[in-house]
Design an enzyme around this catalytic site. Structure first.
Site, short mmCIF file in Angstrom:
data_model
loop_
_atom_site.label_atom_id
_atom_site.label_comp_id
_atom_site.label_asym_id
_atom_site.label_seq_id
_atom_site.Cartn_x
_atom_site.Cartn_y
_atom_site.Cartn_z
N ASP A 1 17.37 -9.92 -5.98
CA ASP A 1 17.57 -9.20 -7.23
C ASP A 1 19.02 -8.75 -7.31
O ASP A 1 19.66 -8.52 -6.28
CB ASP A 1 16.67 -7.96 -7.28
CG ASP A 1 15.26 -8.30 -7.75
OD1 ASP A 1 15.08 -9.40 -8.28
OD2 ASP A 1 14.36 -7.47 -7.56
N ASP B 1 9.62 -4.94 -4.62
CA ASP B 1 9.01 -3.64 -4.39
C ASP B 1 7.92 -3.30 -5.40
O ASP B 1 7.13 -2.38 -5.18
CB ASP B 1 10.07 -2.53 -4.41
CG ASP B 1 10.91 -2.54 -5.67
OD1 ASP B 1 10.48 -3.16 -6.67
OD2 ASP B 1 11.99 -1.94 -5.67
#
Length: 700
Positions: free
Chosen positions: A328, A538
């Protein structure tokens, strides 16, 4: 996943740099570690345990045979010579310690994991939980009686009784028992990265209502204990393949040694069974055979030293084979907090106009980005001119790529990706403006994230969100590139912005305006080309991609779904840790290859030590280039070196060969030069020195 709107992840209050500062897991009490390892070394002498290691099992059998020959030197036929019992006893003793040293190496590696498990186990206790009943009352029960779905309340000073998700409240939580980091962590509901709590941690302030997500004995700490303890560690594919190779080499040397007696008898130089066993043990790859298991266990331990829990050795090993790294942008490549830097009005609107509309669109946005927009708007004098209680907040969606507010008068205020806002305005019969594209291009070329702001069908301007690439991250990607690892950046930003950030960071490729589905798609595409893929995540929407990746690293602050889907969990919740994990995986493979090269190279010196003196009566003394004293001293010297080199290399096996960001060919050349050539030269010197000592003390 990155978004083009205000979706930044709340940072954990810890000072991790781009290299992922090395933080140790809870301190392990190592007192008595070596004492326990010595004891365990003898426990592992059971035949069924030794049989798991073919190389050391051959040494084990050889030890038993030479012990029998110590009592009866003529057990396998008449043998000539003096002090045969003493000589055979020395061989048996050296072989015995060779086996014990190999067991000791594995026991030390296992002991470090068990010591860490003990430290984790000490954080797990039977606490009293305040269970919330359906009628709103509280019942105090043991934490071991809690089940998935139960609701509990914790207040300042309480130990969180089990893993769960925060439903209500905002509080500071001390996670030092798990992460070793003393800085408290803010926990609140409604956030992928701040709503997950772990049993055994302590709440420092305020209070929380928590829904339990794990049954007794299946919580995060329980899984951590089982993993770091490694009692049932399964061998990895590479480890199995190397074990088979070592077994084949052992079998080859067994056949070679078995053919020597007829040759020796033909040249009138008979060889005893004890010497043949010594020759076999000296030639088979006992060094790597004795250290192989310890190297694998130590690899998992090194990952744990970086506060990362791996579900298996297979996961750690897979890190060493990673070809593609998917990252990311926000929080990994950039610092993570994109903050409002400037409002750019368009369509004839003033700065006050866009500040007022941007404020209205962000009043319900509690992310760092949203709060920075509110601060900038208020700094410019904007105020909220509607009743917040009568308004409706619209949360960001990866599909719409917008967020905003539905005002009490029916008006709709939205902020988000420029393309998404254009579509919103068109759906309200509004018109676009060329100024919007110009502002979009200017901000994108600066490497910022442009968010368009609209009220109903009219665009008011663009918010410039500033994004900063982490210092030193480019050098790290250069290192990965030299290792043959391709880096791919995923971001919800537009293509122009993504291109600027990608170029500044030095990634090999990027995917702009990415959705959760794009993660799985890029992983599957890379895997279809035979590549090993690693990624971090996450959120719940990351879980499918984490499960699909060969190496999935979930953040400890992430959701339970992400943790369960991944095969590694980073206790520090530092996305850049993935780069360190790949480095550790490659170090594991390098260490295994280096010690295998060294072990096999050792055979050359041991061959020249024993074979010439065995056939001394056949006038092959010229081959005794080491000038060893006698047959007995040569055999004993080679065996002593063979035994001592195992404990000598235990520190290297546990800490690993120093990692250097080189290509596969460069690493191969370096290992052959250092460990191959070194593995040939070192035993020549060591065996000669041992021969001098053995002769001086009269052992041969």
């Amino acid at each position: 996943m990155d978004s083009a709107t205000s979706t930044s992840k709340p940072p954990r209050p810890r000072p991790h740099g781009p290299r992922g500062d090395r933080k140790h897991t809870p301190k392990v009490d190592t007192k008595g570690l070596y004492k326990r390892a010595i004891k365990e070394s003898f426990v592992k002498l059971k035949p069924r345990v030794m049989l798991k290691n073919p190389v050391m099992f051959v040494v084990y059998v050889g030890t038993i045979v030479t012990i029998l020959m110590t009592f009866d030197p003529n057990l396998f036929g008449p043998v000539q010579g003096e002090n045969l019992r003493f000589f055979n006893g020395l061989i048996a003793l050296i072989l015995f310690f060779t086996v014990v040293f190999a067991n000791f190496a594995e026991a030390v590696a296992e002991g470090r994991g068990k010591a860490q498990a003990d430290a984790l186990r000490s954080t797990k206790s039977d606490t009293i939980a305040k269970k919330l009943l359906p009628d709103g009352s509280i019942q105090e029960i043991s934490s071991t009686q809690l089940h998935r779905g139960d609701m509990v309340k914790v207040v300042a000073g309480d130990i969180i009784p089990a893993d769960g998700e925060v439903l209500n409240g905002v509080a500071s939580v001390d996670e030092s028992a798990i992460t070793g980091e003393s800085a408290p962590v803010l926990k609140e509901p409604g956030s992928d990265v701040a709503s997950s709590v772990t049993g055994g941690t302590r709440i420092l302030s305020d209070e929380l209502s928590i829904r339990i997500t794990a049954d007794p004995g299946k919580g995060f700490i329980d899984r951590m204990i089982a993993l770091v303890e490694g009692a049932e560690r399964a061998k990895t594919p590479n480890e199995i393949a190397l074990t088979v190779l070592l077994a084949v080499l052992t079998l080859v040397f067994l056949f070679v040694v078995a053919t020597l007696p007829p040759v020796a008898n033909y040249v009138s130089s008979p060889v005893s069974i004890a010497i043949l066993i010594a020759l076999l043990v000296a030639l088979i790859p006992t060094t790597i055979g004795g250290l192989l298991s310890a190297i694998g266990i130590a690899g998992m331990d090194r990952v744990a030293q970086f506060n990362v829990i791996a579900t298996s050795g297979r996961a750690v090993e897979a890190c060493g084979d990673v070809n593609t790294l998917i990252l990311d942008k926000t929080g990994t490549i950039t610092l993570g907090n994109r903050l409002a830097e400037e409002f750019v009005p368009v369509n004839g609107h003033s700065m006050n106009d866009i500040a007022r509309v941007a404020l209205a669109a962000s009043v319900f946005d509690n992310t760092p980005e949203g709060k920075s927009i509110v601060r900038l708007a208020e700094k410019l004098g904007a105020t909220v001119d509607f009743d917040r209680n009568a308004a409706e907040g619209i949360e960001f969606s990866a599909k719409t790529r917008m967020s905003g507010t539905n005002l009490p008068d029916g008006s709709e205020v939205r902020k988000g990706a420029v393309g998404a806002i254009k579509g919103f305005v068109r759906s309200r019969n509004g018109k676009e403006t060329p100024e919007l594209d110009a502002a979009y291009e200017r901000i994108s070329q600066l490497g910022g994230t442009p968010l368009a702001v609209a009220l109903n069908g009219e665009i008011y301007g663009v918010i410039y969100l500033k994004d900063i690439v982490k210092p030193g991250i480019r050098d790290r990607f250069d290192q990965l590139r030299r290792m043959g690892v391709r880096t791919v950046m995923l971001t919800g930003d537009n293509r122009v912005t993504a291109s600027v950030i990608a170029q500044e960071a030095g990634v090999d490729d990027f995917i702009a305006e990415a959705t959760p589905e794009d993660k799985i798609e890029v992983i599957q595409r890379e895997q279809a080309q035979g590549k090993i893929v690693a990624m971090t995540g996450d959120g719940t929407n990351d879980a499918p991609a984490l499960a699909q990746a060969n190496v999935g690293v979930a953040m400890n602050s992430g959701t339970q779904a992400a943790k369960e889907a991944a095969n590694m969990v980073d206790l520090d919740s530092d996305p850049t840790k993935l780069i360190d994990i790949v480095t550790i995986g490659k170090q594991l493979l390098i260490t295994r290859g280096a010690l295998t090269t060294f072990s096999i190279a050792n055979d050359i010196a041991k061959y020249f030590a024993i074979i010439p003196v065995i056939f001394a009566s056949a006038r092959l003394e010229s081959l005794n280039i080491m000038g060893l004293t006698s047959t007995n001293s040569a055999v004993l010297s080679a065996l002593i070196y063979n035994a001592l080199v195992i404990p000598a290399l235990i520190p290297l096996a546990l800490t690993g060969v120093k990692f250097r960001p080189l290509s596969a060919n460069q690493l191969l050349q370096r290992n052959i030069l250092l460990y191959g050539l070194g593995g040939v030269i070192a035993p020549f010197i060591a065996i000669k020195l041992i021969d001098l000592v053995v002769t001086a003390v009269g052992l041969a």
